[in-house]
Scaffold this motif. Structure first.
Motif, short mmCIF file in Angstrom:
data_model
loop_
_atom_site.label_atom_id
_atom_site.label_comp_id
_atom_site.label_asym_id
_atom_site.label_seq_id
_atom_site.Cartn_x
_atom_site.Cartn_y
_atom_site.Cartn_z
N TYR A 165 40.37 45.84 54.86
CA TYR A 165 41.22 47.04 55.05
C TYR A 165 42.60 46.84 54.44
N ARG A 166 43.04 47.83 53.69
CA ARG A 166 44.43 47.84 53.22
C ARG A 166 44.91 49.28 53.15
N CYS A 167 46.20 49.46 53.41
CA CYS A 167 46.76 50.81 53.44
C CYS A 167 46.97 51.28 52.00
N THR A 186 42.69 41.83 55.80
CA THR A 186 42.98 42.41 54.48
C THR A 186 42.06 41.83 53.42
N HIS A 187 41.34 40.77 53.78
CA HIS A 187 40.37 40.15 52.87
C HIS A 187 39.34 39.39 53.70
N THR A 188 38.29 38.90 53.05
CA THR A 188 37.28 38.14 53.80
C THR A 188 37.66 36.66 53.90
N SER A 189 38.78 36.27 53.26
CA SER A 189 39.17 34.86 53.26
C SER A 189 39.37 34.24 54.66
N PRO A 190 39.81 35.02 55.70
CA PRO A 190 39.94 34.36 57.01
C PRO A 190 38.63 33.73 57.49
N VAL A 191 37.50 34.21 57.01
CA VAL A 191 36.22 33.63 57.46
C VAL A 191 36.04 32.22 56.86
N GLN A 192 36.77 31.92 55.76
CA GLN A 192 36.78 30.53 55.25
C GLN A 192 37.29 29.61 56.35
N VAL A 193 38.46 30.00 56.93
CA VAL A 193 39.08 29.16 57.96
C VAL A 193 38.19 29.08 59.19
N HIS A 237 47.50 33.42 40.73
CA HIS A 237 48.05 32.78 41.93
C HIS A 237 47.49 33.38 43.21
N PHE A 238 46.97 32.53 44.06
CA PHE A 238 46.64 32.89 45.44
C PHE A 238 47.17 31.76 46.30
N PRO A 239 47.73 32.08 47.47
CA PRO A 239 48.30 31.00 48.29
C PRO A 239 47.27 29.96 48.71
N PHE A 240 46.01 30.37 48.82
CA PHE A 240 44.99 29.48 49.42
C PHE A 240 44.19 28.68 48.40
N THR A 241 44.53 28.82 47.11
CA THR A 241 43.83 28.02 46.10
C THR A 241 44.85 27.40 45.15
N GLU A 242 44.50 26.25 44.62
CA GLU A 242 45.35 25.59 43.62
C GLU A 242 44.48 24.66 42.80
N PHE A 294 35.71 24.75 46.28
CA PHE A 294 36.18 25.94 45.58
C PHE A 294 35.88 27.18 46.41
N ALA A 295 36.59 28.25 46.06
CA ALA A 295 36.37 29.52 46.76
C ALA A 295 36.50 30.64 45.75
N PHE A 296 35.90 31.75 46.07
CA PHE A 296 36.08 32.93 45.22
C PHE A 296 35.95 34.18 46.10
N GLY A 297 36.55 35.26 45.60
CA GLY A 297 36.44 36.50 46.37
C GLY A 297 36.40 37.67 45.42
N GLY A 301 38.61 36.85 41.88
CA GLY A 301 39.63 35.80 41.98
C GLY A 301 38.97 34.56 42.54
N CYS A 302 39.48 33.39 42.12
CA CYS A 302 38.85 32.16 42.61
C CYS A 302 39.81 30.99 42.42
N GLY A 303 39.38 29.84 42.84
CA GLY A 303 40.20 28.65 42.63
C GLY A 303 39.67 27.48 43.44
N MET A 304 40.39 26.34 43.33
CA MET A 304 40.04 25.17 44.14
C MET A 304 40.81 25.30 45.46
N HIS A 342 34.95 46.75 50.69
CA HIS A 342 34.10 45.59 51.00
C HIS A 342 34.40 44.44 50.04
N GLN A 343 34.44 43.26 50.60
CA GLN A 343 34.61 42.07 49.76
C GLN A 343 33.49 41.09 50.04
N VAL A 344 33.32 40.18 49.12
CA VAL A 344 32.46 39.04 49.40
C VAL A 344 33.21 37.80 48.96
N GLU A 345 33.10 36.79 49.81
CA GLU A 345 33.83 35.55 49.63
C GLU A 345 32.81 34.44 49.53
N GLY A 346 33.09 33.46 48.68
CA GLY A 346 32.22 32.28 48.65
C GLY A 346 33.08 31.06 48.93
N1 DAH Z 1 41.33 37.06 49.04
C1 DAH Z 1 41.65 37.47 47.69
C2 DAH Z 1 42.02 38.93 47.68
O1 DAH Z 1 41.68 39.64 48.57
C3 DAH Z 1 40.49 37.24 46.77
C4 DAH Z 1 40.24 35.80 46.55
C5 DAH Z 1 40.86 35.15 45.50
C6 DAH Z 1 39.44 35.08 47.39
C7 DAH Z 1 40.67 33.81 45.27
C8 DAH Z 1 39.24 33.73 47.18
C9 DAH Z 1 39.86 33.12 46.12
O2 DAH Z 1 38.45 32.98 47.97
O3 DAH Z 1 39.65 31.79 45.90
O4 DAH Z 1 42.65 39.38 46.74
#
Ligand code: DAH
Length: 362
Positions: free
Chosen positions: A203-205, A177-184, A257-262, A313-316, A291-294, A216-220
């Protein structure tokens, strides 16, 4: 008798000269008729053999037959030279270059999503990031659990996930549903320091003017020692300036708020809206771009690292949205219709590779 032989020699010389001068098949044919046709010069003389006495015929016969054969041979030799030359000319006129495309070809264009993805990679490569990728079909633990989405957490539902049928172990794979799994995946595979840029399909319904089921997303992701929010802010500002190709981009961060950043933030950039048009870098309006965070200590721990030693840090953000913004395409659904007219209008020239030194979009 010697008269006849002299005459034949003169005739042979004359015909030979004519044959040598003939430049096409019809003039050769005229010579053939003149010499060997029914009333031809040689034919009539051959017919005259009957009136000669035996002595004369003995000499004139072989002389005339020899002359007839030599002229016949000269004619056919000349004819084969002329036909070969004519055929060579015909072939040369009809020459086709087999290496040319079969139809007058329409050059294709680079899709704006590919172009913008290349632009983003180019910018982050310049900041020392390397490219990372992961699978579209993902495991629940990488898409959610290890990113600190607890089981039954409402954020999971917000992702409108496409699930695949359960496999023989009862596990349900999903379309990420996002590119964040590639962080892990990256943190499990590489030792920090890590600096990766991760573009890909997600992909999202969901489907309307600004949402398509595939997008398409891009994650850093940056993980190192002593990383703080200043690094995040500086990186994003450098990106926004380079991407929108303007010197000053106003930027603000709002708590989110995102579960994976604080802490988690959403980033807005300054813009001006007039009607459907949005101009970046001027005006007093704001537009959310990412969206982003530590990175949450739980995510770092889930990947086997000590959060007291490693931070990051991460962002998407949505690539399609950035492409719409930068190149003014109003309807996201048209991105994936494959309409040649749209591609011609919004697409890019094949050889216009974005580069920091050569210019991103020019
Ligand atoms: N994964 C988030 C989404 O699909 C976007 C995102 C937010 C990615 C914050 C990140 C982040 O890496 O730090 O909505």
């Amino acid at each position: 008798m010697s008269d006849l032989l002299g005459e034949l020699a003169a005739l042979e010389a004359e015909l030979g000269a004519e044959i040598a001068q003939a430049s096409d098949e019809s003039s050769l044919e005229a010579i053939r008729v003149k010499a060997l046709g029914q009333k031809g010069l040689i034919t009539l003389r051959l017919r005259g053999l009957g009136q000669m006495d035996a002595e004369q015929r003995k000499i004139a016969g072989p002389a005339l037959n020899g002359l007839r054969d030599r002229i016949g041979a000269a004619l056919s030799a000349a004819k084969s030279v002329i036909t070969a030359r004519a055929q060579a000319e015909r072939l040369a006129a009809k020459r086709i270059d087999m290496t040319l495309p079969a139809r007058p070809y329409e050059p294709g264009t680079i899709h704006p999503v590919s172009q913008v993805t290349d632009e983003i990679i180019e910018i982050f490569a310049g900041l020392g990031f390397v490219l990372a990728e992961g699978p579209d079909i993902e495991e629940d633990r990488y898409n959610f659990t290890m990113l600190n989405f607890p089981e039954g957490h409402p954020a999971r539902e917000m992702h409108d996930t496409f699930f695949l049928d359960a496999n023989h172990d009862g596990e349900r794979l999903l379309l990420r549903t996002h590119t964040s799994p590639v962080q892990v995946r990256t943190l499990l595979a590489q030792k920090p320091p890590v600096r990766v840029i991760i573009p890909g399909r997600t992909y999202r319904c969901d489907s309307d003017q600004t949402h398509t089921p595939m997008f398409h997303q891009v994650e850093g992701l940056v993980i190192d020692r002593n990383i703080h929010m200043g690094h995040l802010k500086g990186t994003l500002e450098a990106f926004a300036r380079a991407f929108f190709e303007i010197d000053q981009v106003k930027m603000r961060m709002r708590p989110s708020h995102f579960p994976f950043t604080e802490p988690s933030m959403e980033v807005d950039i300054g813009c001006k809206r007039s009607g459907d048009e949005i101009r970046i870098g001027e005006g007093d309006d704001w537009l959310e771009i990412l969206g982003c965070g530590m990175v949450h200590p739980n995510v770092i721990r889930n990947c086997g690292l000590d959060p007291d030693e490693w931070q990051g840090f991460a962002f998407g953000c949505g690539i399609d949205r950035l492409a719409m913004l930068k190149y003014g395409a109003p309807d996201l659904r048209a991105f994936f219709d494959g309409d040649m007219r749209w591609l011609k209008h919004y697409g890019f020239q094949v050889f216009d590779q974005p580069s920091l030194c050569g210019g991103l979009s020019r």
